[in-house]
Design an enzyme around this catalytic site. Structure first.
Site, mmCIF file in Angstrom:
data_model
loop_
_atom_site.group_PDB
_atom_site.id
_atom_site.type_symbol
_atom_site.label_atom_id
_atom_site.label_comp_id
_atom_site.label_asym_id
_atom_site.label_seq_id
_atom_site.Cartn_x
_atom_site.Cartn_y
_atom_site.Cartn_z
ATOM 1 N N ALA A 14 60.360 74.242 17.762
ATOM 2 C CA ALA A 14 61.602 73.573 18.122
ATOM 3 C C ALA A 14 62.629 73.581 16.996
ATOM 4 O O ALA A 14 63.798 73.263 17.230
ATOM 5 C CB ALA A 14 61.315 72.136 18.543
ATOM 6 N N SER A 16 62.212 76.220 14.270
ATOM 7 C CA SER A 16 62.221 77.578 13.727
ATOM 8 C C SER A 16 61.289 78.448 14.552
ATOM 9 O O SER A 16 60.426 77.963 15.281
ATOM 10 C CB SER A 16 61.790 77.590 12.259
ATOM 11 O OG SER A 16 60.420 77.244 12.135
ATOM 12 N N GLY A 17 61.495 79.752 14.426
ATOM 13 C CA GLY A 17 60.610 80.716 15.064
ATOM 14 C C GLY A 17 60.126 81.711 14.043
ATOM 15 O O GLY A 17 60.698 81.849 12.953
ATOM 16 N N ASP A 229 52.610 75.965 22.544
ATOM 17 C CA ASP A 229 52.223 76.136 21.141
ATOM 18 C C ASP A 229 51.083 75.205 20.737
ATOM 19 O O ASP A 229 50.237 75.574 19.910
ATOM 20 C CB ASP A 229 53.416 76.003 20.198
ATOM 21 C CG ASP A 229 54.257 74.755 20.405
ATOM 22 O OD1 ASP A 229 53.831 73.839 21.145
ATOM 23 O OD2 ASP A 229 55.357 74.691 19.820
ATOM 24 N N ASN A 288 51.776 62.162 22.696
ATOM 25 C CA ASN A 288 52.869 62.691 21.883
ATOM 26 C C ASN A 288 53.422 61.586 20.989
ATOM 27 O O ASN A 288 53.875 60.551 21.497
ATOM 28 C CB ASN A 288 54.007 63.189 22.771
ATOM 29 C CG ASN A 288 53.748 64.557 23.352
ATOM 30 O OD1 ASN A 288 52.660 64.827 23.843
ATOM 31 N ND2 ASN A 288 54.750 65.411 23.313
#
Length: 466
Positions: A14, A16-17, A229, A288
């Site tokens: 959310a 960085s990739g 993920d 969460n």
């Protein structure tokens, strides 16, 4: 396993990739980062969105670089955050995908609960209440009725690579429209909510081949992994005990247990615990907790205030030298869910003024200890709900690098914390691909894969202090 296998992992978070090359052999498990790029919400006239075309361009460039460095790559796997989706008609997006923190989701919650009470939803989908769950987003999205298909983010990119439109089951489990007992689409629930079942694509499982890439990427198989993920991250948690809890910590902290069957009791619903799909049919029973989002948003605000970058490691070291705070705040307070003004909102919860620059280390200590306290509550509750005596906590993801957070979690749970691996999501992505390619034998259990992780990336232990 006689020869090393090489695959590419696209791991989109959310904030960085990254695109990684994974190499796996008898005594080898390693990652090579070939691309890392920023990601985050962008504000448009109608709200917060993802810049999906920029993200796609980064993915394509990263895969091309991975193939340049390692022409022997055998497959590609893609994972990302959950719940957000793209609506398509033909090959065209009907709109830029919304970001899950956009305020529109509140309208969807009211619309859904007016038709199906939350208790009934929980019985059917097993999901904790989160206002941005996909079915709430659909209820607030007038474009759904005009779409041919809705694709979650990793499925969108897989479709762009292969031309095949599917929904990987672990991520589909976060939409609220997957039956928690059968693992299939609950088309009756969709119909009740006015969501056209035609937009829900066929389901695939981790390890299934979705299709092959085309054009300049050659003809690489695209293999479904735990495309949520967290599902991939849990594959790579080197669980050291049958009663181990895990925390996959990045923007969010996903705190829970791996169980064989969903737990959809009234007590689990009241505690807001979720049952999400895991690899090999396992269930991720978790809660969460707002994670390092609180710290990253705070630092981002201070950098804007200072017009200068902040040295986060140095700030955390200074925070470690501060005394244990007397007062904490609720890390899950809904007022902290949206971007912007984070120091002021946290200060309001604490009943204090926003910190001066000299007070920032103490403020950071409060943030980290508040996150750790929320982690500890979730660990204890998970153990009670699942009737397990939790004896160790595995903390993976970017939070494993935060020594202050790891120690605070050990102190507040009263349990040893085993930190690492940091790149758990990419490792889980890689390992599921290699198993699908026959690298370990197609029936190798998750425990074998986790054993490889433990040997290659021994965790760092934090014991609770008296």
């Amino acid at each position: 396993m006689s020869a090393s296998r090489v695959v590419a992992a696209v791991d989109l978070g959310a904030t960085s990739g990254r695109v990684m090359i994974g190499r796996v052999g008898d005594d080898t498990l390693e990652l090579e980062e070939v691309a890392r790029f920023p990601n985050g919400p962008v504000e448009r006239e109608d709200g917060w969105h993802w810049d999906i075309e920029a993200l796609w361009a980064h993915v394509r460039t990263g895969l091309a670089e991975a193939l340049r460095r390692e022409p022997g790559i055998e497959s590609v796997g893609i994972d990302s955050w959950a719940v957000d989706y793209a609506l398509l008609r033909g090959d065209e997006l009907l709109a830029e995908p919304f970001h899950y923190r956009d305020a529109r989701t509140a309208r969807g919650v009211d619309a859904v609960h007016a038709v199906v009470p939350f208790a009934e939803l929980y019985r059917r989908n097993g999901l904790q209440f989160l206002p941005f769950t996909t079915l709430y987003q659909y209820a607030a999205d007038p474009l759904v009725d005009g779409a041919e298909v809705s694709l979650l983010i990793p499925d969108l990119f897989a479709a762009r690579l292969t031309g095949r439109r599917v929904a990987e089951r672990t991520n589909a489990s976060t939409t609220g429209l997957l039956d928690v007992h059968t693992g299939e689409w609950d088309t009756a629930l969709a119909a009740t909510l006015g969501i056209p079942a035609s937009v829900l694509p066929p389901l695939v499982d981790p390890g299934d081949e979705i299709g092959s890439t085309a054009d300049d990427l050659g003809a690489l198989p695209v293999i479904a992994v735990g495309s949520h993920d967290t599902a991939s991250a849990i594959v790579a948690v080197p669980l050291s005990s049958p009663n181990a809890a895990y925390i996959s910590c990045g923007t969010w902290g996903l705190v829970g247990l791996e169980v064989a069957e969903p737990i959809v009791t009234d007590a689990a619903r009241a505690a807001n615990f979720t049952n999400e799909g895991g690899v090999d049919g396992r269930v991720r029973f978790l809660h969460n907790v707002t994670g390092l989002w609180l710290l990253s948003e705070t630092v981002r605000a201070w950098e804007a205030e200072d017009a200068a970058a902040i040295n986060l490691p140095a700030l955390l070291r200074a925070a470690s030298a501060e005394p244990d705070p007397a007062d904490l705040f609720d890390a899950d307070d809904p007022t902290l869910a949206t971007p912007g003004e984070m120091p002021g909102r946290i200060a309001a919860l604490l009943g204090v003024k926003p910190p001066t620059p000299d007070e920032r280390p103490a403020f950071v200590r409060v943030i980290v200890e508040s996150i750790a306290a929320a982690f500890a509550r979730a660990v204890r509750t998970a153990g009670v709900l699942a009737a397990r005596e939790v004896d160790v906590v595995h903390l993976v993801g970017g939070g494993a690098l935060n020594a202050l957070l790891c120690q605070a979690t050990a102190d507040r749970t009263g349990l040893p914390v085993l930190a690492g691996p940091v790149e758990a999501t990419a490792l889980g992505n890689v390992l599921v691909q290699v198993r699908a390619l026959g690298g370990f034998g197609p029936d190798a259990p998750l425990e074998d894969l986790r054993g490889r992780v433990a040997r290659a990336f021994p965790p760092l232990r934090y014991d609770p202090r008296p």
